[in-house]
Each structure stands twice: as C-alpha cells, then as structure tokens.
Write an enzyme that holds these catalytic residues in place. Sequence first.
Site, short mmCIF file in Angstrom:
data_model
loop_
_atom_site.label_atom_id
_atom_site.label_comp_id
_atom_site.label_asym_id
_atom_site.label_seq_id
_atom_site.Cartn_x
_atom_site.Cartn_y
_atom_site.Cartn_z
N GLU A 3 0.79 -1.23 0.00
CA GLU A 3 0.00 0.00 0.00
C GLU A 3 0.83 1.28 0.00
OE1 GLU A 3 -2.98 -0.21 3.07
OE2 GLU A 3 -4.05 -1.81 2.04
N GLU A 62 -5.05 -8.82 0.87
CA GLU A 62 -5.71 -8.50 2.14
C GLU A 62 -7.19 -8.28 1.91
OE1 GLU A 62 -4.06 -5.14 4.34
OE2 GLU A 62 -2.01 -5.84 3.98
C1 FCB Z 1 -4.33 -2.17 5.45
C2 FCB Z 1 -2.90 -2.40 5.89
C3 FCB Z 1 -2.77 -3.41 7.01
C4 FCB Z 1 -3.89 -3.29 8.01
C5 FCB Z 1 -5.22 -3.27 7.33
C6 FCB Z 1 -6.40 -3.20 8.26
O1 FCB Z 1 -4.44 -0.89 4.92
O2 FCB Z 1 -2.15 -2.87 4.82
O3 FCB Z 1 -1.51 -3.26 7.59
O4 FCB Z 1 -3.68 -2.18 8.81
O5 FCB Z 1 -5.29 -2.20 6.45
#
Ligand code: FCB
Length: 465
Positions: free
Chosen positions: A163, A353
């Site tokens: 990110e 994620e």
């Molecule tokens: C994302 C991040 C991760 C975590 C999630 C909830 O933006 O990559 O580290 O904080 O959100």
Amino acid sequence: MAFPENFVWGAATSAYQIEGAANEEGRGESVWDMFCRQPGRVHEGCTGRTACDHYHRYKHDVSIMHSLGIPAYRFSVSWPRVLPAGTGGVNAPGLAFYDRLVDELLTAGIQPWVTLFHWDFPYALYCRGGWLNRESVEWFSDYAQVVVRALSDRVTHWLTFNEPQCFVGFGHLSGVHAPGVRHGLREALLAAHHVLLAHGRSVQAIRANAVRSPCVGWAPVGAVSAPVDPAEPADVEAARHASFALRPLEGPSDNALFNTTWWADPVVFGRYPEDGLKRFGDAVPDATADDMKTIAQPLDFYGVNIYSSSVIGARAQDGHPVTALKWPVTPQCLYWGPRFLFERYGLPLVITENGMSGIDWVSLDGKVHDPQRIDFIARHLNELRRCIADGVDVRGYFHWSLLDNFEWAEGYKERFGLIHVDFATQKRTLKDSAYWFAEVIKTNGKLPADHVWPRRGNGEDKHVI
Ligand code: FCB
C-alpha cells in the site's frame, strides 16, 4: 461450486504490527517507533513495542496456523531489524529470525509469501531524507538483495511494497501515519516517484539474486468502485471510470495519492496517468524515460488489498452496514475490484488483504463469537468466486489478519484477527471465524449454504490455545 484447483488460501500480517521485540537483538528504530512516541499520534499512546510478541512466539503462532490447515502465510520483513541503520551492516540475529520463521513455516507445510516493505521505514534513513532522497531507491534495492539472498533458497513468493498509497499519502501528505509529515504535493509526489523506482529496482534485485525461481508481485490498495445497479450499463461504466480516476480533493490534509492509477499505471504501463499529470501539474517530478522503464518491471501477479469500495450509480444509496472501524461493508468490491483491475492491467490477481475490524472479546464461555466476520468473509468470497467464474484470473485470497494486532494510528482498538489476542497476557484464542475459515480452506471454498454459524462439536474445547 468450489474455487479453482491450486487456489491459494492464506492469512496475512506485517512485522511492526505483530513482532514486538522492538528493542531486542540489535533491531534499529523505524519511523513507527518515532511516531508512536509522539503524544496524540496513536490511539491511547499505544506502540508496537510488544504488539503480539510474535518475535518470541512465532513457533506457537505457526503451530496454530498449522492446526487450522492454513496453506499460505503472508508476512513482512522489518527493514530496520535486518539493517538497523537502513544501509550497511546486517544485523545477523534479526535476519536469523526470518530464517527460523521460514523454516518453521515450511516444516508446518505453510508457504511463505514475503512482503519486503510494510511501512516500517528505518528511522536512520528518515533522518537522511527518507523517501525524498533519491538514494532511497538504492537503499531499498540493497535491502531487498540482502533479504532475497538470505531466504530465496526456500521462499519463492515475493511482494515489494504494501500500500504505497498509505505510507506515502498518509505518511507524507495528510500526516496521520508515520513519519507523520504534512508535506505539499510536490514532496509527496517526489517520494512516490522514488518508491515506484524502488519497487522496480527491487523487482530486478529479486530476479537477479533469487536462488529459487521467484514469483513477484506487489500489494497496493485496491481503491475501487462498484455499480449501485449492476444491471445498469451506465452504472457499471461510471464505476469503472471512478475506479481508475483520481478522487476529488477534499481539503488540504487530504490524501490525494489514494487512488489506483497514479501507482499502477507506471508499474504496469510505464507511464503516469494523464488525468493525474493534469491535476498535479508542475508538482509532478521530472521522470526520465529510463525511470519509467525501471518502474515498469514485469510482474508475475498483481496483489491487491481490497476491504470495501465506493458504490457509484444514478440512484443514490442511503446507508449501508459498517465494520467496527466504520468501513463500509460492500462485498461486491471483491467482484468489481478484481474484474476492473484485470480488464485494465491484465495480470493474474491475488487478494493480498481483505477483512474487517470487529467488536470481539472473549465471552464467558471462553470463546470468541464473531458471526459478523464469518458473514463478512462468506459474502466477500461468494463475490470473488462469481468474479472468477466470469473469467477473471484470481489466484489467491489472504485474510487480514491472522492475529489481532497493532492497527497503526488506531492502536489496539481495532481487532482484525481470526485469532483473538489478549495483549496483557498474550493469550491467543481462536475466534469462531478461525474454525470456519479452516472449513472454507478444507473444502476449497465450497461454502455451506448455512454458512453463518460455525459448526459446533469437535472444535468445542479447542478455542483456547
Ligand atoms: C491495510 C494495511 C494493514 C492493516 C489493514 C487493516 O491498509 O495494509 O496493515 O492495517 O489495512
């Protein structure tokens, strides 16, 4: 309907959020250590000093994953643990930790997916200008080389950056994340350019140094939109357009870099998007053709973190469910997000994620009941499966997160884990969703129709580990 054969099921974490041992065995400081020290920056003044104490408890954590049958684990390496000054001397005990972790995972039959950078930038390098210094490109690729040389005889799956939208945008523009600076656009775009170059150079470093043939990707934010009415072509078109446009600027502290194309167009196509060039004007750094060539290294997969989407269409939507962190629950993000990304970039996708923060605690019966997380995952996986059935090449799904952990500026207030962590005692308790996710994995995603409630019975006495 199951997921494709060889679909990768996993769980994800990151170093600063779980490791703790911040001052142990030669680890250097990161900008997050510095940020956490500043009053008012992090909820209740929490820090990652101990976090989940995973540095000492990794064997136990791996054994839990093994007991759940989780086949893949995405974690990150802490740059300042490996190189305390960011460059130069390697901290042997720090590197040895990842060596042991990888061995432990492989012995448990779990495939390691290694992220090189998940936000814990070495403080020593911040003091030398951080990402604003063009030397950061070489600092990072040298670090990548150290890690790849140490682990690539066993690790095959690599991700460069997690990110960049967040650690550059929130870290250098809106200032709500470390290092917490509120620069202008010019500086933020310069930092972004260096991060993109560092991405490209590190992909080269991985390919040049890997012992085993590497599979390389990254894990940007999937800032995607979905149509309100999927049967309405104009809504679909509007959502597609919004997914690849810059967001309108909403104020001086806005994160103007929270979009897909400013990052992914250079990485995949080797050019910045036209609308961004126009919007950012003379704040855009000079980028040579060589720079753009370096940035656009071939990738084996496009990892993407998708938690929700905006919903776009002619008919306005009134209200929607939200998670504990007040993020919108929009399961269709795992249909439209991968679909639009695949259309535009044409790379195999991995959901690196997806997950939610819940209001989870250990009940009087000793268990953690999180039906909303189960429902959340089920709904998202249903959409993802539909997306794959419609021809989109999605290779895997990593749930965020394996463990409740240090949720950045939110401290320990937000619980994203499949496993509950009592931060006072470090006791791990499997949430209902952990058992349920284990079933999902076992059946390769053939979710039972009555998916919402976890199966009772043999898991009964196993909640507390
Ligand atoms: C994302 C991040 C991760 C975590 C999630 C909830 O933006 O990559 O580290 O904080 O959100």
